[in-house]
Enzyme design. Structure first.
Site, PDB file in Angstrom:
ATOM      1  N   CYS A  37       0.847  -1.351   0.056  1.00 25.78           N
ATOM      2  CA  CYS A  37      -0.086  -0.009  -0.013  1.00 25.78           C
ATOM      3  C   CYS A  37       0.839   1.359   0.019  1.00 25.78           C
ATOM      4  O   CYS A  37       2.106   1.226   0.135  1.00 25.78           O
ATOM      5  CB  CYS A  37      -0.932   0.111   1.366  1.00 25.78           C
ATOM      6  SG  CYS A  37      -0.377   0.877   2.714  1.00 25.78           S
ATOM      7  N   CYS A  75       2.736   2.071   3.181  1.00 28.17           N
ATOM      8  CA  CYS A  75       3.854   1.140   3.614  1.00 28.17           C
ATOM      9  C   CYS A  75       4.964   1.490   2.531  1.00 28.17           C
ATOM     10  O   CYS A  75       6.218   1.397   2.926  1.00 28.17           O
ATOM     11  CB  CYS A  75       3.432  -0.341   3.067  1.00 28.17           C
ATOM     12  SG  CYS A  75       2.438  -0.875   4.656  1.00 28.17           S
ATOM     13  N   ASP A  96       0.255  15.567   5.637  1.00 26.36           N
ATOM     14  CA  ASP A  96      -0.953  15.162   4.700  1.00 26.36           C
ATOM     15  C   ASP A  96      -0.407  16.048   3.213  1.00 26.36           C
ATOM     16  O   ASP A  96      -0.234  17.127   3.296  1.00 26.36           O
ATOM     17  CB  ASP A  96      -2.138  15.651   5.193  1.00 26.36           C
ATOM     18  CG  ASP A  96      -3.256  14.639   4.174  1.00 26.36           C
ATOM     19  OD1 ASP A  96      -3.868  13.852   4.738  1.00 26.36           O
ATOM     20  OD2 ASP A  96      -3.420  14.934   3.190  1.00 26.36           O
ATOM     21  N   HIS A  98       1.367  -2.941   8.947  1.00 18.74           N
ATOM     22  CA  HIS A  98       0.118  -2.716   8.119  1.00 18.74           C
ATOM     23  C   HIS A  98      -0.914  -3.158   8.564  1.00 18.74           C
ATOM     24  O   HIS A  98      -1.376  -4.416   8.853  1.00 18.74           O
ATOM     25  CB  HIS A  98       0.364  -3.504   6.849  1.00 18.74           C
ATOM     26  CG  HIS A  98      -0.917  -2.951   5.816  1.00 18.74           C
ATOM     27  ND1 HIS A  98      -0.746  -1.952   4.860  1.00 18.74           N
ATOM     28  CD2 HIS A  98      -2.024  -3.774   5.585  1.00 18.74           C
ATOM     29  CE1 HIS A  98      -1.837  -1.914   4.446  1.00 18.74           C
ATOM     30  NE2 HIS A  98      -2.658  -2.860   5.015  1.00 18.74           N
ATOM     31  N   GLY A 157     -15.428   7.384   4.639  1.00 21.22           N
ATOM     32  CA  GLY A 157     -14.609   8.068   3.731  1.00 21.22           C
ATOM     33  C   GLY A 157     -13.126   7.861   3.862  1.00 21.22           C
ATOM     34  O   GLY A 157     -12.461   8.485   3.372  1.00 21.22           O
ATOM     35  N   HIS A 183      -4.584   1.805   5.133  1.00 19.50           N
ATOM     36  CA  HIS A 183      -3.687   1.469   6.093  1.00 19.50           C
ATOM     37  C   HIS A 183      -4.050   2.439   6.936  1.00 19.50           C
ATOM     38  O   HIS A 183      -4.070   3.596   6.962  1.00 19.50           O
ATOM     39  CB  HIS A 183      -2.290   1.845   5.487  1.00 19.50           C
ATOM     40  CG  HIS A 183      -1.295   1.552   6.237  1.00 19.50           C
ATOM     41  ND1 HIS A 183      -0.002   0.887   5.994  1.00 19.50           N
ATOM     42  CD2 HIS A 183      -0.995   2.023   7.805  1.00 19.50           C
ATOM     43  CE1 HIS A 183       0.895   0.862   6.748  1.00 19.50           C
ATOM     44  NE2 HIS A 183       0.410   1.262   7.912  1.00 19.50           N
ATOM     45  N   HIS A 226      -4.814   5.330   9.549  1.00 17.83           N
ATOM     46  CA  HIS A 226      -3.936   6.617   9.782  1.00 17.83           C
ATOM     47  C   HIS A 226      -5.054   7.480  10.650  1.00 17.83           C
ATOM     48  O   HIS A 226      -6.192   7.541  10.678  1.00 17.83           O
ATOM     49  CB  HIS A 226      -3.646   7.229   8.623  1.00 17.83           C
ATOM     50  CG  HIS A 226      -4.806   7.088   7.714  1.00 17.83           C
ATOM     51  ND1 HIS A 226      -5.210   6.055   6.934  1.00 17.83           N
ATOM     52  CD2 HIS A 226      -5.447   8.395   7.139  1.00 17.83           C
ATOM     53  CE1 HIS A 226      -6.136   6.324   6.068  1.00 17.83           C
ATOM     54  NE2 HIS A 226      -6.258   7.593   6.212  1.00 17.83           N
ATOM     55  N   HIS A 230      -5.566  11.150  11.695  1.00 20.47           N
ATOM     56  CA  HIS A 230      -5.435  12.493  11.066  1.00 20.47           C
ATOM     57  C   HIS A 230      -5.071  13.652  12.437  1.00 20.47           C
ATOM     58  O   HIS A 230      -5.990  13.424  13.308  1.00 20.47           O
ATOM     59  CB  HIS A 230      -6.539  13.109  10.444  1.00 20.47           C
ATOM     60  CG  HIS A 230      -6.791  12.516   9.099  1.00 20.47           C
ATOM     61  ND1 HIS A 230      -6.534  12.930   7.894  1.00 20.47           N
ATOM     62  CD2 HIS A 230      -7.493  11.096   8.897  1.00 20.47           C
ATOM     63  CE1 HIS A 230      -6.884  12.042   7.179  1.00 20.47           C
ATOM     64  NE2 HIS A 230      -7.597  10.913   7.387  1.00 20.47           N
TER      65      HIS A 230
HETATM   66  P1  5GP Z   1      -8.481   9.206   4.488  1.00 21.54           P
HETATM   67  O1  5GP Z   1      -9.366   9.662   3.380  1.00 21.54           O
HETATM   68  O2  5GP Z   1      -8.054   7.835   4.093  1.00 21.54           O
HETATM   69  O3  5GP Z   1      -8.997   9.209   5.927  1.00 21.54           O
HETATM   70  O4  5GP Z   1      -7.299  10.021   4.357  1.00 21.54           O
HETATM   71  C1  5GP Z   1      -6.136   9.769   3.518  1.00 21.54           C
HETATM   72  C2  5GP Z   1      -5.280  11.094   3.492  1.00 21.54           C
HETATM   73  O5  5GP Z   1      -4.336  10.476   2.925  1.00 21.54           O
HETATM   74  C3  5GP Z   1      -5.894  12.056   2.689  1.00 21.54           C
HETATM   75  O6  5GP Z   1      -5.836  13.158   3.594  1.00 21.54           O
HETATM   76  C4  5GP Z   1      -4.744  12.341   1.438  1.00 21.54           C
HETATM   77  O7  5GP Z   1      -4.583  13.623   1.429  1.00 21.54           O
HETATM   78  C5  5GP Z   1      -3.640  11.603   2.281  1.00 21.54           C
HETATM   79  N1  5GP Z   1      -2.750  11.166   1.149  1.00 21.54           N
HETATM   80  C6  5GP Z   1      -2.903  10.176   0.123  1.00 21.54           C
HETATM   81  N2  5GP Z   1      -1.711   9.859  -0.368  1.00 21.54           N
HETATM   82  C7  5GP Z   1      -0.864  10.428   0.054  1.00 21.54           C
HETATM   83  C8  5GP Z   1       0.508  10.440  -0.334  1.00 21.54           C
HETATM   84  O8  5GP Z   1       1.070   9.934  -1.124  1.00 21.54           O
HETATM   85  N3  5GP Z   1       1.322  11.174   0.560  1.00 21.54           N
HETATM   86  C9  5GP Z   1       0.792  12.229   1.817  1.00 21.54           C
HETATM   87  N4  5GP Z   1       1.736  12.739   2.399  1.00 21.54           N
HETATM   88  N5  5GP Z   1      -0.421  12.022   1.963  1.00 21.54           N
HETATM   89  C10 5GP Z   1      -1.327  11.364   1.138  1.00 21.54           C
HETATM   90 ZN    ZN Z   2       0.183  -0.321   4.447  1.00 21.20          ZN
END
Ligand code: 5GP
Ligand code: ZN
Length: 115
Positions: free
Chosen positions: A2, A5, A28, A44, A91, A96, A98, A100
Site C-alpha cells: 500500500c 507502506c 498530509d 500494516h 470516507g 492503512h 491513519h 489525522h
Molecule cells: P482518508 O481519507 O483515508 O482518511 O485519508 C487519506 C489521506 O491521505 C488524505 O488526507 C490524503 O490527502 C492523504 N494522502 C494520500 N496519499 C498520500 C501520499 O502519497 N502522501 C501523503 N503525504 N498523503 C497522502
Molecule cells: Zn500499508
C-alpha cells in the site's frame, strides 16, 4: 504494497515529522487545515475494523505521538482534532490505518473539514 507502506519503506517521499520503531508521522499531501499530519503504525493494518487485541498498545502509541506532535507544532494549548476514517461510508481512502492530526485554526469556525 500500500501507498503508506511505501512511505514507511522510503520508496515514496513524504515530509516526515516523527519516526520511531512503531510509528511514522508525516504531513498530509492535501492539507485541510494549516497543520494536517498523518500518524500511522509501521505495521500494516487495513482499518480500525481489522484491529486485534494485540494492537491495543500500538493504537495508544499513535494517540500519544499525536499529542507530542501537537506540542511540537505549537497547537497543544489551543487544541486540535484527531480523526480516523473507517471503511467506505467513513470516507477512508487509504487502506492503512491513519490518525489525522488537524489543527492550527479554530476548526469549527475557520475550517470545516468533512466529518
Ligand atoms: P482518508 O481519507 O483515508 O482518511 O485519508 C487519506 C489521506 O491521505 C488524505 O488526507 C490524503 O490527502 C492523504 N494522502 C494520500 N496519499 C498520500 C501520499 O502519497 N502522501 C501523503 N503525504 N498523503 C497522502
Ligand atoms: Zn500499508
Amino acid at each position: 504494497m500500500c501507498i503508506f507502506c511505501k512511505i514507511i519503506n522510503k520508496e515514496i517521499p513524504a515530509e516526515i515529522v516523527f519516526e520511531d520503531k512503531d510509528v511514522l508521522a508525516f504531513k498530509d499531501i492535501h492539507p485541510i487545515a494549516p497543520i494536517h499530519i498523518l500518524i500511522i503504525p509501521k505495521k500494516h493494518i487495513d482499518s480500525i475494523n481489522d484491529l486485534e487485541e494485540r494492537d491495543i498498545e500500538l493504537v495508544g502509541k499513535m494517540i500519544f505521538r499525536a499529542k507530542e506532535i501537537a506540542k511540537s507544532f505549537d497547537i497543544f494549548e489551543k487544541g486540535y482534532k484527531l480523526l480516523i476514517r473507517t471503511g467506505e461510508w467513513g470516507g477512508q481512502e487509504v487502506p492503512h490505518i491513519h490518525l489525522h492530526l488537524i489543527g492550527g485554526a479554530k476548526l469549527s469556525e475557520d475550517i470545516r473539514p468533512i466529518i
